[in-house]
Design an enzyme around this catalytic site. Structure first.
Site, PDB file in Angstrom:
ATOM      1  N   GLN A  31       0.762  -1.176  -0.071  1.00 11.51           N
ATOM      2  CA  GLN A  31       0.079  -0.199   0.196  1.00 11.51           C
ATOM      3  C   GLN A  31       0.793   1.274   0.073  1.00 11.51           C
ATOM      4  O   GLN A  31       1.622   1.547   1.068  1.00 11.51           O
ATOM      5  CB  GLN A  31      -0.827  -0.198   1.354  1.00 11.51           C
ATOM      6  CG  GLN A  31      -1.818   1.154   1.376  1.00 11.51           C
ATOM      7  CD  GLN A  31      -2.882   1.017   2.704  1.00 11.51           C
ATOM      8  OE1 GLN A  31      -2.069   0.324   3.599  1.00 11.51           O
ATOM      9  NE2 GLN A  31      -3.703   1.900   2.414  1.00 11.51           N
ATOM     10  N   GLY A  32       0.733   2.145  -0.898  1.00 15.45           N
ATOM     11  CA  GLY A  32       1.616   3.179  -1.363  1.00 15.45           C
ATOM     12  C   GLY A  32       0.781   4.683  -0.669  1.00 15.45           C
ATOM     13  O   GLY A  32       0.366   5.247  -1.819  1.00 15.45           O
ATOM     14  N   TYR A  33       0.821   4.669   0.728  1.00 16.99           N
ATOM     15  CA  TYR A  33      -0.027   5.874   0.946  1.00 16.99           C
ATOM     16  C   TYR A  33       0.768   6.910   1.711  1.00 16.99           C
ATOM     17  O   TYR A  33       1.276   7.859   1.078  1.00 16.99           O
ATOM     18  CB  TYR A  33      -0.997   5.633   2.174  1.00 16.99           C
ATOM     19  CG  TYR A  33      -2.456   4.983   1.540  1.00 16.99           C
ATOM     20  CD1 TYR A  33      -2.742   4.643  -0.029  1.00 16.99           C
ATOM     21  CD2 TYR A  33      -3.742   4.886   2.195  1.00 16.99           C
ATOM     22  CE1 TYR A  33      -3.611   4.247  -0.385  1.00 16.99           C
ATOM     23  CE2 TYR A  33      -4.777   4.586   1.812  1.00 16.99           C
ATOM     24  CZ  TYR A  33      -4.849   4.265   0.447  1.00 16.99           C
ATOM     25  OH  TYR A  33      -6.321   3.732  -0.026  1.00 16.99           O
ATOM     26  N   SER A  34       1.183   6.435   2.931  1.00 16.38           N
ATOM     27  CA  SER A  34       2.240   7.474   3.639  1.00 16.38           C
ATOM     28  C   SER A  34       3.425   7.937   3.162  1.00 16.38           C
ATOM     29  O   SER A  34       4.160   7.315   2.132  1.00 16.38           O
ATOM     30  CB  SER A  34       2.246   6.568   4.972  1.00 16.38           C
ATOM     31  OG  SER A  34       1.445   6.434   5.766  1.00 16.38           O
TER      32      SER A  34
ATOM     33  N   GLU B 115     -10.348  -1.677   5.794  1.00 13.98           N
ATOM     34  CA  GLU B 115      -9.084  -1.948   6.359  1.00 13.98           C
ATOM     35  C   GLU B 115      -9.583  -2.602   7.921  1.00 13.98           C
ATOM     36  O   GLU B 115      -8.964  -3.599   8.348  1.00 13.98           O
ATOM     37  CB  GLU B 115      -8.441  -0.924   6.665  1.00 13.98           C
ATOM     38  CG  GLU B 115      -6.994  -1.163   7.192  1.00 13.98           C
ATOM     39  CD  GLU B 115      -5.859  -0.144   7.339  1.00 13.98           C
ATOM     40  OE1 GLU B 115      -4.851  -0.203   7.382  1.00 13.98           O
ATOM     41  OE2 GLU B 115      -6.534   1.055   7.270  1.00 13.98           O
TER      42      GLU B 115
ATOM     43  N   SER C 288      -2.315   7.297  13.741  1.00 14.95           N
ATOM     44  CA  SER C 288      -1.821   7.400  15.155  1.00 14.95           C
ATOM     45  C   SER C 288      -3.237   7.606  16.121  1.00 14.95           C
ATOM     46  O   SER C 288      -4.403   8.168  15.377  1.00 14.95           O
ATOM     47  CB  SER C 288      -1.103   8.478  15.294  1.00 14.95           C
ATOM     48  OG  SER C 288      -1.626   9.833  15.180  1.00 14.95           O
ATOM     49  N   ASN C 289      -3.174   7.324  17.507  1.00 16.46           N
ATOM     50  CA  ASN C 289      -4.095   7.859  18.259  1.00 16.46           C
ATOM     51  C   ASN C 289      -4.671   8.915  18.263  1.00 16.46           C
ATOM     52  O   ASN C 289      -5.950   9.322  18.199  1.00 16.46           O
ATOM     53  CB  ASN C 289      -3.658   7.499  19.739  1.00 16.46           C
ATOM     54  CG  ASN C 289      -3.806   6.071  20.196  1.00 16.46           C
ATOM     55  OD1 ASN C 289      -4.013   5.212  19.575  1.00 16.46           O
ATOM     56  ND2 ASN C 289      -3.355   5.614  21.543  1.00 16.46           N
ATOM     57  N   GLU C 290      -3.855  10.262  18.087  1.00 14.78           N
ATOM     58  CA  GLU C 290      -4.147  11.661  17.993  1.00 14.78           C
ATOM     59  C   GLU C 290      -5.062  11.815  16.838  1.00 14.78           C
ATOM     60  O   GLU C 290      -5.907  12.562  16.862  1.00 14.78           O
ATOM     61  CB  GLU C 290      -2.762  12.354  17.951  1.00 14.78           C
ATOM     62  CG  GLU C 290      -2.015  12.404  19.320  1.00 14.78           C
ATOM     63  CD  GLU C 290      -1.196  11.284  19.409  1.00 14.78           C
ATOM     64  OE1 GLU C 290      -0.379  10.971  20.468  1.00 14.78           O
ATOM     65  OE2 GLU C 290      -0.911  10.366  18.242  1.00 14.78           O
TER      66      GLU C 290
END
Length: 375
Positions: free
Chosen positions: A124-127, A242, A354-356
């Site tokens: 998966q090429g996202y981030s 997901e 992330s949690n945030e």
């Protein structure tokens, strides 16, 4: 839930996790995907040949058309059998459903059969370095030249890129566009000039995810899912797939870890006993939430689920170190299972959003609170 189907799954796994496959039990998974990788590919192709992959896909696309209950049963029984971690889940659980929902008939015919049979593996090429949790900041570009998309840019934290044959890439295809506009969802072959994969070494010493550099990499003009410029909608569709029924199988693994910790702990230590009881309650809450929201795609449901399980699992890693005491500080012959759990579970609250970010989504989209100030 369907007891006949459960018996069928359990019997098949018992009969087939034997002989050449018996040694694969318990192998693979987070922080351990390097274990018996080639052998696990063979196992998963064996699963596929018997009709046990892509259960929820429609029959016309090679799946079983299994109900949500049946999918839950399969994942639970798979985990209870201590079957090896799968290798094709990114293609089967993310890209496959995306192509079924948004792809052209030609794309479906080209890719779905090989995803199902585990002949082609995906990443998966996202981030990106500047677009992690803020995915709309993607800066990797793709331009049409002579009937092909030509890509330039960098992706990061790309799980299994070093093993994958293909990558679904979110790239900016409209010069000057910003944020959610002008993005396209491209299917890009990994084994070509212009693709440079560099593994990232983790705390556990393994390298499951990578940096990926695109320097003139190419893919055909028709390998864009959805319309050019409509990539954000398609990418969000993928993220919707997901977090599904597999989480209930994941919880079976969590329960096994908790039981093993309980067996390891001093029964006369009241502080440890309380922590173990709290962990058990947390696991029951997690399961109840997963069952209650099964199939619910309402805003916030997936984010709450991610917060619940990732924080619980990280706390379990901390509890493992508390129970191990000073022994947990020594790694004489490599990491043991509890040290690996502690180290790798630190990432649970970061990857996949992330949690945030999860809390921001819940606050803004569910509770209706003002958007967080952004520069």
């Amino acid at each position: 839930m369907n007891p006949v189907f459960r018996d069928e799954v359990r019997a098949w796994l018992e009969a087939n996790l034997s002989g050449e496959f018996a040694a694969l039990k318990g192998l693979g998974g987070p922080g351990r995907d390097h274990e018996a990788y080639e052998e696990r590919v063979v196992w998963e192709r064996h699963l596929a040949a018997a009709g046990w992959s892509c259960l929820g896909w429609p029959v016309e696309h090679g799946g079983r058309g299994a109900t949500l209950d049946e999918q839950v049963i399969f994942h639970e029984e798979y985990a209870r059998a201590d079957a090896p971690a799968t290798v094709g889940h990114i293609g089967q659980n993310l890209l496959g459903p995306t192509l079924i929902a948004f792809g052209t008939p030609a794309q479906q015919q080209r890719f779905l059969p090989k995803i199902r049979s585990v002949e082609e593996l995906w990443c998966q090429g996202y981030s990106e370095p500047g677009a992690g949790s803020d995915l709309a900041a993607v800066s990797t570009t793709a331009r049409l030249e002579d009937g092909e998309w030509v890509l330039h840019g960098q992706k990061v934290w790309t799980s299994h890129a070093h093993l994958a044959d293909w990558c679904f890439v979110l790239a900016r295809t409209e010069p000057g566009s910003k944020r959610h506009k002008g993005l396209s969802y491209l299917l890009v072959p990994m084994r070509q000039p212009g693709v440079d994969v560099r593994p990232i070494r983790q705390l556990t010493g393994t390298s499951e995810f990578n940096e990926v550099f695109f320097d003139g990499a190419r893919t055909a003009a028709d390998l864009v899912v959805g319309e050019p410029g409509d990539g954000w909608r398609v990418a969000m569709g993928t993220l919707g797939f997901e977090r599904g029924v597999a989480t209930l199988g994941q919880q079976v693994g969590f329960r096994r870890e908790l039981q093993a910790l309980n067996d390891l702990a001093d029964p006369d230590d009241p502080i440890i006993a309380e922590r173990l009881q709290r962990a058990w309650v947390g696991l029951e809450v997690m399961r109840a939430h997963a069952i209650r929201t099964l199939g619910d795609t309402s805003p916030g449901v997936a984010e709450v689920s991610k917060l619940v399980w990732s924080n619980w699992h990280r706390s379990l890693g901390e509890l493992a170190m508390m129970i191990r005491g000073e022994r947990g500080m020594l790694a004489e012959d490599g990491l043991d299972q509890w040290q690996r759990l502690f180290l790798f579970s630190r990432a649970d609250t970061i990857y996949g959003g992330s949690n945030e970010i999860q809390r921001n989504v819940i606050a803004e989209r569910v509770l209706g609170l003002p958007r967080e100030a952004r520069p």
